[in-house]
Design a protein around this motif. Sequence first.
Motif, mmCIF file in Angstrom:
data_model
loop_
_atom_site.group_PDB
_atom_site.id
_atom_site.type_symbol
_atom_site.label_atom_id
_atom_site.label_comp_id
_atom_site.label_asym_id
_atom_site.label_seq_id
_atom_site.Cartn_x
_atom_site.Cartn_y
_atom_site.Cartn_z
ATOM 1 N N ASP A 147 -27.946 17.394 -0.747
ATOM 2 C CA ASP A 147 -29.543 17.642 -1.062
ATOM 3 C C ASP A 147 -29.537 17.780 -2.785
ATOM 4 O O ASP A 147 -30.568 18.277 -3.088
ATOM 5 C CB ASP A 147 -29.900 18.919 -0.505
ATOM 6 N N ILE A 148 -28.516 17.498 -3.574
ATOM 7 C CA ILE A 148 -28.676 17.590 -4.876
ATOM 8 C C ILE A 148 -28.626 16.027 -5.545
ATOM 9 O O ILE A 148 -28.201 15.067 -4.951
ATOM 10 C CB ILE A 148 -27.842 18.503 -5.463
ATOM 11 N N THR A 149 -28.912 15.957 -6.734
ATOM 12 C CA THR A 149 -28.893 14.516 -7.424
ATOM 13 C C THR A 149 -27.697 14.535 -8.085
ATOM 14 O O THR A 149 -26.846 15.332 -8.256
ATOM 15 C CB THR A 149 -30.083 14.608 -8.333
ATOM 16 N N LYS A 150 -27.372 13.043 -8.681
ATOM 17 C CA LYS A 150 -26.086 12.902 -9.459
ATOM 18 C C LYS A 150 -26.088 13.641 -10.731
ATOM 19 O O LYS A 150 -25.176 13.950 -11.208
ATOM 20 C CB LYS A 150 -26.034 11.393 -9.679
ATOM 21 N N ALA A 151 -27.294 13.843 -11.451
ATOM 22 C CA ALA A 151 -27.481 14.559 -12.473
ATOM 23 C C ALA A 151 -27.059 16.018 -12.265
ATOM 24 O O ALA A 151 -26.417 16.542 -13.168
ATOM 25 C CB ALA A 151 -28.933 14.483 -13.117
ATOM 26 N N ASP A 152 -27.510 16.505 -11.083
ATOM 27 C CA ASP A 152 -27.097 18.334 -10.768
ATOM 28 C C ASP A 152 -25.317 18.005 -10.657
ATOM 29 O O ASP A 152 -24.716 18.847 -11.071
ATOM 30 C CB ASP A 152 -27.607 18.648 -9.387
ATOM 31 N N ILE A 153 -24.885 16.893 -10.045
ATOM 32 C CA ILE A 153 -23.262 16.815 -9.701
ATOM 33 C C ILE A 153 -22.922 16.877 -11.305
ATOM 34 O O ILE A 153 -21.822 17.322 -11.593
ATOM 35 C CB ILE A 153 -22.995 15.441 -9.281
ATOM 36 N N ALA A 154 -23.327 15.933 -12.112
ATOM 37 C CA ALA A 154 -22.933 15.992 -13.491
ATOM 38 C C ALA A 154 -22.975 17.093 -14.005
ATOM 39 O O ALA A 154 -22.027 17.352 -15.125
ATOM 40 C CB ALA A 154 -23.661 14.824 -14.496
ATOM 41 N N ARG A 155 -23.964 17.977 -14.030
ATOM 42 C CA ARG A 155 -23.875 19.140 -14.814
ATOM 43 C C ARG A 155 -22.760 20.145 -14.025
ATOM 44 O O ARG A 155 -22.170 20.689 -15.046
ATOM 45 C CB ARG A 155 -25.426 20.010 -14.311
ATOM 46 N N ARG A 156 -22.314 20.266 -12.831
ATOM 47 C CA ARG A 156 -21.352 20.980 -12.428
ATOM 48 C C ARG A 156 -20.141 20.524 -12.940
ATOM 49 O O ARG A 156 -19.303 21.363 -13.415
ATOM 50 C CB ARG A 156 -21.219 20.797 -10.798
ATOM 51 N N GLY A 157 -20.007 19.167 -13.152
ATOM 52 C CA GLY A 157 -18.749 18.683 -13.952
ATOM 53 C C GLY A 157 -18.691 18.834 -15.415
ATOM 54 O O GLY A 157 -17.566 19.163 -16.007
ATOM 55 N N LYS A 158 -19.851 18.918 -15.958
ATOM 56 C CA LYS A 158 -19.775 19.451 -17.311
ATOM 57 C C LYS A 158 -19.216 20.797 -17.627
ATOM 58 O O LYS A 158 -18.564 21.093 -18.380
ATOM 59 C CB LYS A 158 -21.198 19.542 -18.009
ATOM 60 N N LYS A 159 -19.586 21.799 -16.409
ATOM 61 C CA LYS A 159 -19.307 23.176 -16.654
ATOM 62 C C LYS A 159 -17.535 22.990 -16.382
ATOM 63 O O LYS A 159 -16.753 24.042 -16.827
ATOM 64 C CB LYS A 159 -19.746 24.118 -15.649
ATOM 65 N N LEU A 160 -17.186 22.121 -15.590
ATOM 66 C CA LEU A 160 -15.557 22.140 -15.372
ATOM 67 C C LEU A 160 -14.871 21.459 -16.378
ATOM 68 O O LEU A 160 -13.699 21.366 -16.278
ATOM 69 C CB LEU A 160 -15.596 21.455 -13.896
ATOM 70 N N GLY A 161 -15.764 20.847 -17.524
ATOM 71 C CA GLY A 161 -15.036 20.329 -18.366
ATOM 72 C C GLY A 161 -14.347 18.940 -17.945
ATOM 73 O O GLY A 161 -13.397 18.178 -18.744
ATOM 74 N N ILE A 162 -14.811 18.049 -17.021
ATOM 75 C CA ILE A 162 -14.444 16.823 -16.520
ATOM 76 C C ILE A 162 -14.913 15.809 -17.403
ATOM 77 O O ILE A 162 -16.108 15.831 -18.099
ATOM 78 C CB ILE A 162 -15.294 16.475 -15.299
ATOM 79 N N ASP A 163 -14.041 15.118 -17.886
ATOM 80 C CA ASP A 163 -14.342 13.548 -18.434
ATOM 81 C C ASP A 163 -14.571 12.559 -17.599
ATOM 82 O O ASP A 163 -13.765 11.906 -17.008
ATOM 83 C CB ASP A 163 -13.050 13.330 -19.393
ATOM 84 N N TYR A 164 -15.715 12.462 -17.759
ATOM 85 C CA TYR A 164 -16.445 11.173 -16.894
ATOM 86 C C TYR A 164 -16.135 9.634 -17.145
ATOM 87 O O TYR A 164 -16.203 8.977 -16.558
ATOM 88 C CB TYR A 164 -17.742 11.394 -16.496
ATOM 89 N N SER A 165 -15.561 9.583 -18.469
ATOM 90 C CA SER A 165 -14.989 8.364 -18.746
ATOM 91 C C SER A 165 -13.677 8.059 -17.921
ATOM 92 O O SER A 165 -13.222 6.845 -17.970
ATOM 93 C CB SER A 165 -14.574 8.278 -20.462
ATOM 94 N N GLU A 166 -13.101 8.951 -17.368
ATOM 95 C CA GLU A 166 -12.014 8.873 -16.489
ATOM 96 C C GLU A 166 -12.427 8.685 -15.125
ATOM 97 O O GLU A 166 -11.863 9.151 -13.975
ATOM 98 C CB GLU A 166 -11.054 10.069 -16.664
ATOM 99 N N THR A 167 -13.607 8.112 -14.847
ATOM 100 C CA THR A 167 -14.246 7.831 -13.330
ATOM 101 C C THR A 167 -14.718 6.490 -13.468
ATOM 102 O O THR A 167 -15.026 6.032 -14.592
ATOM 103 C CB THR A 167 -15.461 8.855 -12.828
ATOM 104 N N TRP A 168 -15.022 5.909 -12.390
ATOM 105 C CA TRP A 168 -15.510 4.469 -12.303
ATOM 106 C C TRP A 168 -16.681 4.324 -11.338
ATOM 107 O O TRP A 168 -16.625 4.995 -10.311
ATOM 108 C CB TRP A 168 -14.402 3.440 -11.738
ATOM 109 N N SER A 169 -17.973 3.678 -11.790
ATOM 110 C CA SER A 169 -19.074 3.410 -11.073
ATOM 111 C C SER A 169 -19.320 1.989 -10.572
ATOM 112 O O SER A 169 -19.965 1.862 -9.465
ATOM 113 C CB SER A 169 -20.116 4.217 -11.558
ATOM 114 N N CYS A 170 -19.181 1.371 -11.563
ATOM 115 C CA CYS A 170 -19.596 -0.172 -11.369
ATOM 116 C C CYS A 170 -19.308 -0.733 -10.059
ATOM 117 O O CYS A 170 -18.237 -0.970 -9.911
ATOM 118 C CB CYS A 170 -19.130 -0.807 -12.586
ATOM 119 N N TYR A 171 -20.150 -1.293 -9.392
ATOM 120 C CA TYR A 171 -20.020 -2.144 -8.251
ATOM 121 C C TYR A 171 -19.378 -3.451 -8.626
ATOM 122 O O TYR A 171 -18.865 -4.130 -7.562
ATOM 123 C CB TYR A 171 -21.167 -2.366 -7.264
#
Length: 217
Positions: free
Chosen positions: A160-184
């Motif tokens: 029930d939350i958005t991808k931006a909400d998820i990103a905010r959680r990741g920010k608090k955890l210090g996740i480097d999102y350049s180490e993830t992949w999205s592109c289809y």
Amino acid sequence: MKDSVIIVSGGMDSITLLYERKDDIALGISFDYGSNHNANEIPLAEMHCKRLGIRHITIPLGFMQKYFKSSLLDGADAIPEGHYDGKNMMSTVVPFRNGIMLSIAAGIAESNGLKNVLIANHGGDHSIYPDCRNEFIAAMNSAVTNGTYVGICIVAPYTDITKADIARRGKKLGIDYSETWSCYKGGERQCGKCGTCIERKEALAEAGIEDTTEYVG
């Protein structure tokens, strides 16, 4: 005691959930179903699990590419560009993908004496992907709980939350999102133009995270 398995793709959402629930997770499971981006995602999923000391396995599901109809399985040129709001993005649906993955993950969980299956579907997926919606998760949870001796539960905290909400959680955890992949589309760099790339850019911007992802465009 660690009591959960997680379906981990290597994308932003599942990697965030992996770090949020790392103390509960005994096993990370990726599925190679022949999508354009499996080869990009799965090594990242494995890397993050290894970093956290979590065992990781990859389950081959080659039959899906052979028998299922989806632009996600038909090569990079088949992937439409533009925002998820566009009807053309419906072509990326892989029929009942999450149902298949959750069923396998539930069997692996019970085989390993674990109680929960974690999945990182989120609210932004609902309009296009039927197997990301509340109704589907609730029905699958009921089926899995009633179909296993130990009453396996599906845990989907991002439904029930958005991808931006998820990103905010990741920010608090210090996740480097350049180490993830999205592109289809897959490829050496993320395209920056398909629905998942656009959604990624918007979520990171809304969460106030500098986007250091390398995009083609």
